[in-house]
Scaffold this motif. Structure first.
Motif, PDB file in Angstrom:
ATOM      1  N   GLN A   1      -7.607   6.270   8.670  1.00  0.00           N
ATOM      2  CA  GLN A   1      -8.591   5.977   7.357  1.00  0.00           C
ATOM      3  C   GLN A   1      -8.237   7.539   5.751  1.00  0.00           C
ATOM      4  O   GLN A   1      -8.108   8.406   7.158  1.00  0.00           O
TER       5      GLN A   1
ATOM      6  N   ARG B   1       0.943  -1.191   0.225  1.00  0.00           N
ATOM      7  CA  ARG B   1       0.010  -0.043  -0.043  1.00  0.00           C
ATOM      8  C   ARG B   1       1.202   1.581   0.061  1.00  0.00           C
ATOM      9  O   ARG B   1       1.260   1.392   1.151  1.00  0.00           O
TER      10      ARG B   1
ATOM     11  N   ALA C   1     -12.881   4.642   1.199  1.00  0.00           N
ATOM     12  CA  ALA C   1     -13.317   3.390   0.342  1.00  0.00           C
ATOM     13  C   ALA C   1     -12.303   2.331   0.784  1.00  0.00           C
ATOM     14  O   ALA C   1     -11.854   2.074   0.940  1.00  0.00           O
ATOM     15  N   ASP C   2     -12.793   1.129  -0.288  1.00  0.00           N
ATOM     16  CA  ASP C   2     -12.659   0.304  -0.213  1.00  0.00           C
ATOM     17  C   ASP C   2     -11.683  -0.720  -0.980  1.00  0.00           C
ATOM     18  O   ASP C   2     -11.742   0.545  -2.199  1.00  0.00           O
ATOM     19  N   ASP C   3     -10.860  -1.596  -0.343  1.00  0.00           N
ATOM     20  CA  ASP C   3      -9.796  -1.942  -1.708  1.00  0.00           C
ATOM     21  C   ASP C   3     -10.803  -1.951  -3.645  1.00  0.00           C
ATOM     22  O   ASP C   3      -9.648  -1.648  -4.608  1.00  0.00           O
ATOM     23  N   LYS C   4     -11.811  -2.072  -3.506  1.00  0.00           N
ATOM     24  CA  LYS C   4     -12.218  -2.683  -5.595  1.00  0.00           C
ATOM     25  C   LYS C   4     -11.902  -0.990  -5.641  1.00  0.00           C
ATOM     26  O   LYS C   4     -11.191  -0.512  -6.659  1.00  0.00           O
TER      27      LYS C   4
ATOM     28  N   LYS D   1     -11.205   8.525   2.691  1.00  0.00           N
ATOM     29  CA  LYS D   1     -12.121   8.891   3.383  1.00  0.00           C
ATOM     30  C   LYS D   1     -12.697  10.158   3.463  1.00  0.00           C
ATOM     31  O   LYS D   1     -12.237  11.011   3.090  1.00  0.00           O
TER      32      LYS D   1
END
Length: 393
Positions: free
Chosen positions: A347, A163, A368-371, A350
């Motif tokens: 986060q 990341r 936000a999600d990983d997608k 956000k």
């Protein structure tokens, strides 16, 4: 002698014989002598101990690198991870690498040769190896393949990534506090979600401490190209940027900032030595933890396919060697962010977040999600220009 006298004499002799026999029968019988003890066996040499089972052959591991191990950045970081594996497992493993493997048909040749040479675990360290690795994996089912930054998996092919946007955000916080012109510059490699995400995170971090910040980007369309990285950095500085970040693999950007009296960050590895006066900190990747886990999985027969995306929480990302002149308040903020990322309480992505056209891309309080992160193809507010097309690393 008369017959009568002869018979008398014979009778006396007979009686004497009987008496002798009776005495023998009534007396104590002689105890037979005990048998001699059996002779002790002649000592012989001790039987040889069973031969120890042959030691298991070391696991052969190969790494394919997109750049030179001496690039000071991306490939250097991967090679440090390889060395961490050797240190951790010693004689249980044998590692090798091939550097400067282009993202082309030549990658398939190199990876296929690695598999044919007895390597049972192969790491490919750039996105452009995804198709070649997927193809070779189908032909070598007894080999385990690990692909960095990709998304294709198979029974014997899995992916891993870091990341990097977390390191970019921490760099942004420092940049926002240190800029005097309020103009930041980023030298980008290829314009794909990974890199665009890092540019945006850098800008969001800077804006969190300095809302006036704007970011300019120059693309070189390569991962490792020191001359063009130098030219891009020079252009950004001439355009007013006084703090630079990069998403390229060499130390050219930091060195250019050093020569031109500006500030910059190291990327992927600690680059302090390449420009100590310019260096504000390095957003590093530590591949060691993941590589050690992956090799341990292979040695313990627990390896299975899947996808991994590691960051500060797993010890894969950090901001190190922060310059002495960075304000203590800013250093403290970076420390708090690091701790929050590690604990999962902070986060970066956000809402509300808008792109640079004013369109909301993440609603207020949404995380936000990983997608979402995997498909970032826009610049956030404050980044100038438009995202050009490109391919993922």
């Amino acid at each position: 002698m008369t017959d009568l006298k002869k018979r008398s004499l014979l009778r006396v002799a007979a009686l004497a014989t009987v008496a002798a026999a009776g005495l023998a029968g009534c007396g104590k019988q002689e105890t037979p002598a005990p048998a001699a003890p059996a002779a002790a066996p002649t000592p012989t040499a001790a039987a040889p101990a069973p031969a120890p089972a042959p030691a298991a052959a070391p696991l052969k591991i190969a790494f394919a690198y997109v750049g030179p191990v001496g690039d000071g950045g991306w490939t250097f970081a991967h090679d440090n991870g390889r060395k961490a594996v050797e240190k951790e497992f010693g004689s249980k493993v044998v590692t090798s690498f091939v550097e400067n493997v282009p993202e082309s048909a030549d990658a398939e040749r190199v990876i296929r040769e690695m598999a044919s040479s007895g390597n049972k675990l192969i790491f490919g360290t750039t996105f452009g190896y995804m198709e070649p690795m997927d193809k070779v994996a189908k032909d070598f089912k007894d080999v385990k393949f690990e692909h960095a930054t990709g998304y294709k998996t198979a029974e014997n092919l899995r992916t891993y990534d870091s990341r990097t946007y977390e390191g970019a955000y921490m760099a942004g916080v420092i940049a926002g506090a240190m800029t005097k012109s309020n103009t930041l510059g980023v030298v980008g490699s290829v314009p794909i979600p990974e890199v665009v995400r890092n540019i945006n995170a850098f800008t969001l971090g800077a804006q969190s401490v300095n809302p006036k910040v704007k970011t300019r980007v120059v693309w070189v369309n390569k991962w490792f190209d020191p001359p063009n990285e130098t030219a891009a950095a020079t252009s950004l500085i001439n355009g007013g940027a006084d703090v630079l970040m990069q998403n390229t693999d060499s130390s050219a950007v930091l060195q250019t900032a050093e020569k031109m009296g500006k500030r910059a960050f190291g990327w992927d590895s600690d680059m302090t030595a390449y420009g100590p006066k310019a260096h504000l900190g390095s957003a590093i990747i530590n591949w060691g933890p993941y590589y050690i886990k992956a090799v341990g999985d292979a040695l313990n027969n627990t390896w299975s396919t899947g996808q991994s995306w590691w960051g500060v929480k797993e010890g894969a990302i950090d901001m190190v060697s922060v310059a002495a002149d960075v304000p203590e308040e800013t250093k403290k903020k970076v420390d708090e962010i690091r701790a929050g990322l590690k604990a999962g309480t902070f986060q970066i992505w956000k809402g509300p977040i808008a792109d640079n056209t004013g369109k909301e891309v993440l609603a207020k309080d949404a995380v936000a999600d990983d997608k979402f992160l995997g498909g970032v193809n826009f610049y956030v507010k404050g980044v100038e220009g438009k995202v050009p097309g490109g391919e993922k690393k």
